[in-house]
Write a protein that holds these residues in place. Structure first.
Motif, short mmCIF file in Angstrom:
data_model
loop_
_atom_site.label_atom_id
_atom_site.label_comp_id
_atom_site.label_asym_id
_atom_site.label_seq_id
_atom_site.Cartn_x
_atom_site.Cartn_y
_atom_site.Cartn_z
N MET A 114 -64.08 54.86 -58.42
CA MET A 114 -63.91 56.17 -57.79
C MET A 114 -64.20 57.26 -58.80
N ILE A 115 -65.02 58.19 -58.42
CA ILE A 115 -65.34 59.27 -59.35
C ILE A 115 -64.20 60.28 -59.38
N PRO A 116 -64.03 60.95 -60.48
CA PRO A 116 -62.99 61.99 -60.52
C PRO A 116 -63.30 63.07 -59.49
N PHE A 117 -62.27 63.62 -58.90
CA PHE A 117 -62.49 64.66 -57.88
C PHE A 117 -61.39 65.71 -57.98
N GLU A 118 -61.68 66.82 -57.35
CA GLU A 118 -60.72 67.92 -57.31
C GLU A 118 -59.95 67.85 -55.99
N TYR A 119 -58.64 68.10 -56.07
CA TYR A 119 -57.82 68.07 -54.86
C TYR A 119 -57.30 69.47 -54.56
N ARG A 120 -57.46 69.88 -53.30
CA ARG A 120 -56.89 71.18 -52.90
C ARG A 120 -56.15 71.03 -51.59
N ARG A 121 -55.01 71.67 -51.53
CA ARG A 121 -54.28 71.69 -50.27
C ARG A 121 -54.63 73.01 -49.58
N VAL A 167 -64.91 73.71 -47.56
CA VAL A 167 -65.75 72.51 -47.41
C VAL A 167 -67.18 72.91 -47.06
N ALA A 168 -67.31 73.90 -46.19
CA ALA A 168 -68.66 74.29 -45.77
C ALA A 168 -69.48 74.77 -46.96
N ALA A 169 -68.81 75.37 -47.93
CA ALA A 169 -69.52 75.92 -49.08
C ALA A 169 -69.94 74.85 -50.08
N ARG A 170 -69.38 73.65 -49.95
CA ARG A 170 -69.67 72.62 -50.97
C ARG A 170 -70.12 71.34 -50.30
N PRO A 171 -71.35 70.95 -50.50
CA PRO A 171 -71.83 69.72 -49.85
C PRO A 171 -71.08 68.48 -50.31
N ASP A 172 -70.44 68.55 -51.49
CA ASP A 172 -69.75 67.38 -52.01
C ASP A 172 -68.25 67.42 -51.74
N ALA A 173 -67.82 68.31 -50.82
CA ALA A 173 -66.40 68.39 -50.47
C ALA A 173 -66.18 67.77 -49.09
N MET A 203 -64.69 66.79 -54.10
CA MET A 203 -63.52 67.61 -53.77
C MET A 203 -62.92 67.17 -52.44
N LEU A 204 -61.58 67.07 -52.44
CA LEU A 204 -60.88 66.80 -51.19
C LEU A 204 -60.09 68.04 -50.80
N VAL A 205 -60.24 68.45 -49.56
CA VAL A 205 -59.46 69.57 -49.05
C VAL A 205 -58.47 69.00 -48.03
N ASP A 206 -57.22 69.02 -48.43
CA ASP A 206 -56.17 68.37 -47.65
C ASP A 206 -55.81 69.24 -46.43
N VAL A 207 -56.10 68.72 -45.26
CA VAL A 207 -55.78 69.46 -44.02
C VAL A 207 -54.62 68.81 -43.27
N SER A 208 -54.00 67.80 -43.89
CA SER A 208 -52.97 67.06 -43.16
C SER A 208 -51.71 67.88 -42.94
N ARG A 209 -51.52 68.94 -43.75
CA ARG A 209 -50.29 69.73 -43.59
C ARG A 209 -50.55 71.06 -42.89
N LEU A 210 -51.73 71.22 -42.35
CA LEU A 210 -52.00 72.45 -41.58
C LEU A 210 -51.17 72.42 -40.30
N ASP A 233 -53.58 61.39 -62.30
CA ASP A 233 -54.98 61.69 -62.05
C ASP A 233 -55.07 61.94 -60.54
N SER A 234 -56.00 62.78 -60.12
CA SER A 234 -56.12 62.98 -58.66
C SER A 234 -56.45 61.66 -57.97
N ARG A 235 -57.04 60.70 -58.70
CA ARG A 235 -57.41 59.42 -58.10
C ARG A 235 -56.24 58.45 -57.98
N THR A 236 -55.12 58.79 -58.59
CA THR A 236 -53.99 57.85 -58.58
C THR A 236 -53.35 57.79 -57.20
N THR A 237 -53.26 56.60 -56.66
CA THR A 237 -52.59 56.48 -55.36
C THR A 237 -51.08 56.63 -55.57
#
Lengths: 703, 332, 182
Positions: free
Chosen positions: B1-8, B19-25, B47-54, C19-23
């Motif tokens: 798994m590649i490193p990624f950025e997480y945003r809520r 997400v629309a602004a980033r093809p890799d999100a 990048m992951l944009v967390d929408v589960s808590r919307l 890490d963001s990848r950590t479950t």
């Protein structure tokens, strides 16, 4: 032979490790706290046959946190490479898809896995050969079959007897490649300790700590006592943790590359499908001939199975047929194809399980062919002594198991004609099958008994509890031998620092270790009498059992199954199963019943679900996870129960036991598949029995 | 798994804009499929944009008498909702037949619709797959094709859609509400999923950055109150469908003639499959086993089978007949 | 990418860098030393990693820890702690009595799943095998819990040792006792 007076033995003591297991605090291999560990992620071959022509580890090594990248080019050399399964990273030759070709060691598991995906390996590969067929021209006869049986046997003239027999069955059954899939993945934590007398410390998920030590020490040029293996709790094995596999060696290699740092390696579930053993697929040609009275005159059982090109494992599929029923003319054979496949190994009741699947279904066919009740057919062919060796049985109570089961299960409600019982949209059928499993006990264990004072005792032996209940049942045996209460006995197992113990395999564990503990107590009493001082201790090895050469020692059982088949979809459900067993003395009814029903559940799973798919184009295991390799779930297992005859074996060991870990799976798939025939008239000869195999027959039944 | 950025995400608009602004999100809902794919390397977002808590967790009646289900409503909550159980049993049954109790507690309505095929070759990055890597080929063709499509497949992809819920929703004529960078839009669920054609990498018609915000069910009728869902599988639970059928029937009590019918199939195609041909045959026909068999036959006439999946045609036929028969008998 | 998060694990606040990848599962097992939830498949196909996350049974292997900053996690190890007495939960006691396990590896997941399952049934949630989805009476009245219901509801927890019938016996006993008491 039976000398132990049972007091704690025979009582349903709750598991001593119960509180630790229900809270999750029992420590499995990966869970032992170690200081500042590194994590290993393996790299696997993407081709099934060929050799490595190029290796590029630059990107992997450049990942922050990566401590080492190993491939065959730079991995430490092993001192011995005779066992090619264990000769990890010693050459660039690829013998099966998924073989270990490298590893990354990193500060955390995420980095190790990511970096492993960046290792680039180039191959020169050929189309693999992984298809098992009975008409291959390269089948060969192995020298022996597992563990030490003759490859072929014969007596009389089967062909002539088949010619003469008025009723015959001549059928081919197949069983697929299957995987043990214990819930705990195979894991090893390794520490290379250059400055310690214990050079290599392993926390391993294994059925035998000493087996791992014996196999690994010479690979690394170490004496046995320079290796320590610890394994107090094991999350199942069913044979796959009976011998060390490649990942154990890889963990040790990685540890050696980073001396002093613990390295943690857990195979992923997917990796377990290529690196942790499997049950070979089988093609089994069964011929049975009998008179109109159902008395069998001829039996032949010819088996074709696979093995790996780099290591032979010859499963003893037909050995059960050698002793199961009377017949003047008998023949068995085993032939292997060495293919570009992962290394097969033990899976619960290797030999008996797939072999009796075929035999017991063929017996059902024979019963139908001569118009006899399947139980009656088995009764008429129950041999008075072992047909193979001529030895007297130490106790063959198959007929009693069948009768008791028939009574309890309501066998008299079975409609003799298939497809005759319909309830709503369901077709209902009953099936029966016999079971057997040989009594094995191994030499080579030792136990140390010590009096701690005030009536407290410690018993030490490097035995294993893989869910079998050893912590509890060996304590019960020790308590009775010592004339003490189980509470007064503290057992230590699962560590090579303890006296040696044989592997938990072949349902031999408790018989082997229990005999040894009883012998150690006897030695203790001889040395220290009945009023020993605190600190007194004695050690003894497994005693010889002269009766084992005089008698045929086998356990027996009878399986009953009711199935309901959806007449529209062919979905098969099993509302009821019953097993009745004759297995010598039962040490702990609570844990014993669990082993019996556990084996039966795995048999149900084998009958209906289990099937590893190899893609013939690539040699890859296609369905390498638990979403597509189905094992039975809660909803599959309904009213399933096991009972046993109250008995002891006078010739087995001081406890009178015969081993119970495997017999539950032997015959249970046949009972299910025979019940499917009774329900639908469709004879499924190729496992697993899935709905697609019934649809045509159901259409015919509707018409 | 590649490193990624997480945003809520703070709200849906922000999530969509990000997400629309980033093809890799990508959006992260319950994650039960996405996390799985990231571990396997099938998905590699930066990048992951967390929408589960919307605040998309409501199930509410619409003014017109329908039901609007927020995209973040968990599968288990939707199945347990009194109005779903009373008015749309096909949906409740479809949900309850999917996955496991734990997964249904995590998986969301929107995520369920967007889950991807369980084709083995799609999930194994060491094999060719046009869906995962366009142009690389299809390893399932000529491979282990037991679970693959018999309807609507192409030479580029023979995968099936794995959702149960979507099949139930399809039979109930659900609508999907979507928010994109250019605003909101709605589309029939029937138009959401695609057939593979020559671009199997696209499961749905949604553009990158479009977020499902809700699913809406039309007002219940006597027919939908009697709808049901039947899932055929080898393992009795916790398994994907070999074939599944969602159906509803409206039968004239006096004449015994079918006034209206809904049939949708799962496990047979790249998308949840509305059995329009079967419905056409059923309308106006007597509610008899013979009609049901004709209807099933009409739908499956176009089936194309392979070595391993040929069983799906008789299985789907028998299951359609069985479900329609059960619906008819239950009304008597 | 490193994140500092706080989890409330078995009743205790635990700050941890992941890490963001950590479950969530790896955060518990490898960063916090909480090894009660097990890794059996790492892909949501076995149930061994089941924990009670914000009070509901969920799989800790299929969710990233970073998405759970501030959330409450209860494992089989902490069930007694969270109930306040530190002893075994009735489900755990029943597992021991009925021998609802052998190797024990799936057991903490089975136990957490069972606790969550009993709560769901108590809240009236139906299952795949529930005959009547909308029975007369309040929708949140307890759902029936016969053996078939228990089996279906527990099917997300695989057990290779084959302890299923004993687990069902344990849960039948627990459910009967708790419903009898209430």
């Amino acid at each position: 032979m039976t000398t132990l007076r049972p007091r704690a033995v025979g009582t349903p003591l709750e598991r001593l490790d119960g509180p630790a297991k229900v809270t999750g605090t029992a420590r499995y291999a990966f869970e032992h706290p170690v200081e500042d560990p590194l994590y290993v992620h393996p790299v696997q071959a993407a081709v099934a046959r060929g050799r490595i022509t190029g290796v590029d580890t630059e990107a992997a090594a450049a990942c922050p946190g990566v401590a080492a990248v190993l491939t065959h080019r730079d991995a430490p050399r092993l001192e011995e490479t005779g066992d090619e399964e264990l000769a990890v990273l010693q050459s660039g030759r690829i013998a099966f898809r998924g073989q270990l070709v490298g590893a990354v060691v990193a500060a955390d598991a995420e980095t190790a896995r990511h970096a492993a995906s960046l290792v680039r390996i180039a191959y020169e590969d050929e189309r693999p050969d992984v298809e098992l067929r009975a008409d291959r021209d390269d089948l060969y006869a192995p020298e022996t079959v597992n563990p030490f049986f003759a490859t072929d046997t014969g007596e009389g003239d089967v062909d002539a007897a088949m010619e003469r027999a008025p009723v015959t069955v001549d059928v081919t059954y197949t069983t697929p490649m299957e995987h043990n899939n214990p819930m705990e993945p195979h894991t090893t934590v390794a520490v290379w300790q250059p400055d310690s007398p214990v050079r290599l410390l392993l926390y391993a998920s294994t059925q035998g700590v000493h087996t791992v030590r014996t196999a690994l020490a010479p690979l690394f040029g170490l004496e046995a006592d320079q290796v320590r293996v610890i394994s107090p709790h094991v999350g199942g094995g069913f044979g796959s943790k009976g011998m060390p596999h490649a990942h154990d060696v890889l963990a040790a290699l990685c540890a050696r590359a980073v001396p002093g740092r613990p390295v943690k390696l857990a195979l992923t579930r997917q990796q377990m499908f290529t690196l942790a053993g499997h049950r070979t697929p089988t093609i089994q040609h069964l011929r049975l001939g009998c008179g109109t009275d159902g008395r069998i005159t001829a039996i032949s059982h010819d088996v074709v199975e696979h093995t790996a090109r780099i290591k032979e494992f010859a499963e003893q599929t037909a050995t059960g047929t050698r002793m199961m029923y009377s017949a003047a003319n008998r023949r068995t054979s085993h032939r292997l194809a060495a293919l570009d496949v992962p290394v097969p190994s033990w899976m619960r009741a290797p030999g008996e399980c797939p072999g009796l699947f075929a035999l017991e279904c063929a017996m059902d066919e024979l019963a139908a062919a001569c118009g006899l009740d399947p139980i009656e057919l088995r009764v008429r062919n129950d041999p008075p002594q072992d047909p193979e060796t001529g030895r007297p049985w130490s106790g063959r109570k198959l007929v009693e198991c069948l009768s008791e089961g028939a009574r309890r299960f309501g066998w008299d409600r079975r409609a003799a004609a298939p497809g005759a019982r319909r309830e709503g949209r369901e077709l209902v059928g009953l099936g029966v099958a016999s079971a057997t499993y040989p009594y094995y006990a191994s030499q080579g264990s030792e136990a140390l008994v010590r009096h701690e004072g005030a009536g407290r005792w410690t018993v030490r032996i490097g035995a294993a509890d893989i869910g079998t209940g050893t912590w509890t049942t060996l304590t019960q045996i020790a308590a009775d031998a010592l004339d003490a209460a189980p509470d007064d006995v503290t057992l230590h197992i699962g560590d090579t620092a303890l006296p040696p113990a044989t592997v938990a395999g072949g349902s031999s564990g408790l018989a082997s270790w229990g005999s040894t503990v009883v012998a150690a107590v006897r030695a203790f009493r001889e040395q220290h009498g009945d009023d020993p001082p605190p600190g007194a201790e004695s050690r003894a090895g497994t005693p010889e059992n002269p009766d084992q050469k005089k008698y045929a020692l086998h356990s027996f059982g009878a399986h009953f199954a009711e199935v309901r088949v959806d007449a529209d979809t062919g979905e098969i459900r099993v509302p009821r199963m019953l097993g009745v067993f004759s297995a010598g003395r039962i040490v702990n009814p609570r844990t014993a019943r669990s082993q019996f029903i556990g084996g039966m559940t795995m048999g149900l799973s084998m009958a209906l679900h289990e099937h590893t798919v190899l893609d013939p184009r690539t040699g890859q295991v296609v369905n390498d996870d638990l979403a597509d390799y189905h094992i039975a779930a809660h909803a599959d297992v309904c009213d399933l129960d096991a009972v046993w005859l109250d008995e002891e074996d006078p010739h087995s060991n001081p406890m009178g036991t015969r081993g119970i870990g495997e017999i539950g799976i032997v015959g249970s798939p046949s009972a299910v598949v025979n019940a499917v025939f009774n329900a639908t008239g469709v004879r499924v000869r190729d496992l697993p029995a899935t709905p697609d195999k019934l649809l045509e027959g159901l259409d015919a039944l509707r018409a | 798994m590649i490193p990624f950025e997480y945003r809520r995400a703070a709200d849906a608009q922000e999530a969509v804009a990000t997400v629309a602004a980033r093809p890799d999100a990508v959006f992260l809902g319950g994650g039960t499929n996405l996390v799985d794919h990231m571990k396997l390397g099938v998905a590699a977002p930066h990048m992951l944009v967390d929408v589960s808590r919307l605040p998309l967790t409501e199930v509410e009646e619409t003014p017109g008498g329908g039901l609007r289900v927020g995209a973040a409503v968990r599968n288990s909550d939707l199945a347990a909702h009194p109005l779903v159980r009373q008015r749309y049993p096909a949906l409740a049954r479809a949900l309850l037949s999917g996955a496991s109790g734990q997964l249904r507690n995590t998986a969301t309505t929107g995520g369920n619709l967007l889950q991807r095929t369980r084709c083995r070759y799609f999930q194994d990055v060491t094999t060719p797959c046009n869906k995962r890597e366009p142009g690389s080929g299809c390893a399932a063709i000529g491979g282990w094709d037991r679970h693959h499509a018999v309807l609507g497949a192409s030479e580029h992809c023979i995968a099936v859609h794995p959702s149960d819920m979507a099949v139930g929703l399809l039979a109930l004529d659900a609508t999907v509400h979507v928010l994109g960078a250019d605003g909101a839009r709605s589309l029939p669920l029937a138009d959401l999923h695609r057939l593979p054609g020559d671009s199997p990498e696209r499961d749905t018609v949604l553009a990158h950055g479009e977020l499902i915000t809700a699913v809406e069910l039309p007002p219940a009728s006597a027919m939908t109150r009697w709808s049901t869902y039947r899932k055929v599988r080898e393992r009795a639970s916790y398994a994907f469908a070999l074939v599944s059928v969602a159906a509803a029937l409206d039968v004239d009590d006096d004449s015994g003639v079918v006034r209206d019918a809904r049939v949708a199939l799962g496990g047979v195609a790249h998308k949840p499959w509305r059995a329009g041909r079967a419905e056409d045959v059923l309308r106006g026909a007597p509610a008899t086993e013979e009609s049901f068999r004709l209807a099933a036959g009409a739908e499956l006439a176009a089936a194309e089978v392979r070595d391993g999946n040929a069983y799906k045609v008789p299985l789907a036929r028998n299951t359609i007949v069985a479900v329609l028969r059960d619906l008819t008998e239950a009304r008597r | 990418m490193e994140h500092r998060i706080t989890l409330r694990v078995d009743g205790t606040e635990r700050a941890v860098t992941v890490d963001s990848r950590t479950t969530l599962l790896d955060a518990l097992r490898e960063r916090l030393g909480v090894t009660s939830p097990k890794k059996g498949c790492d892909h949501g196909q076995c149930g061994a990693c089941t924990v009670l996350l914000e009070g509901r049974r969920q799989l800790s292997c299929l969710t990233f820890a970073v998405a759970h900053d501030g959330d409450q996690v209860v494992t089989a190890e902490g069930l007694g702690e969270v109930r306040g007495d530190g002893g075994l939960h009735p489900v755990q006691q029943a597992f021991i009595e009925q021998d609802g396990f052998q190797c024990g590896y799936c057991t903490p997941g089975q136990v957490c799943s069972a606790v969550g399952m009993l709560d769901e049934a108590e809240a009236g949630h139906p299952s795949h095998v529930t005959r009547d989805l909308a029975p007369p009476g309040a929708p949140d009245s307890p759902a029936p819990l016969d053996d078939g219901e228990i089996r279906e509801r527990m099917s997300g927890n695989l057990c290779r040792c084959g302890a299923y019938v004993n687990i069902v016996a344990a849960l039948r006993e627990t459910a009967t006792a708790s419903r009898g008491a209430s």
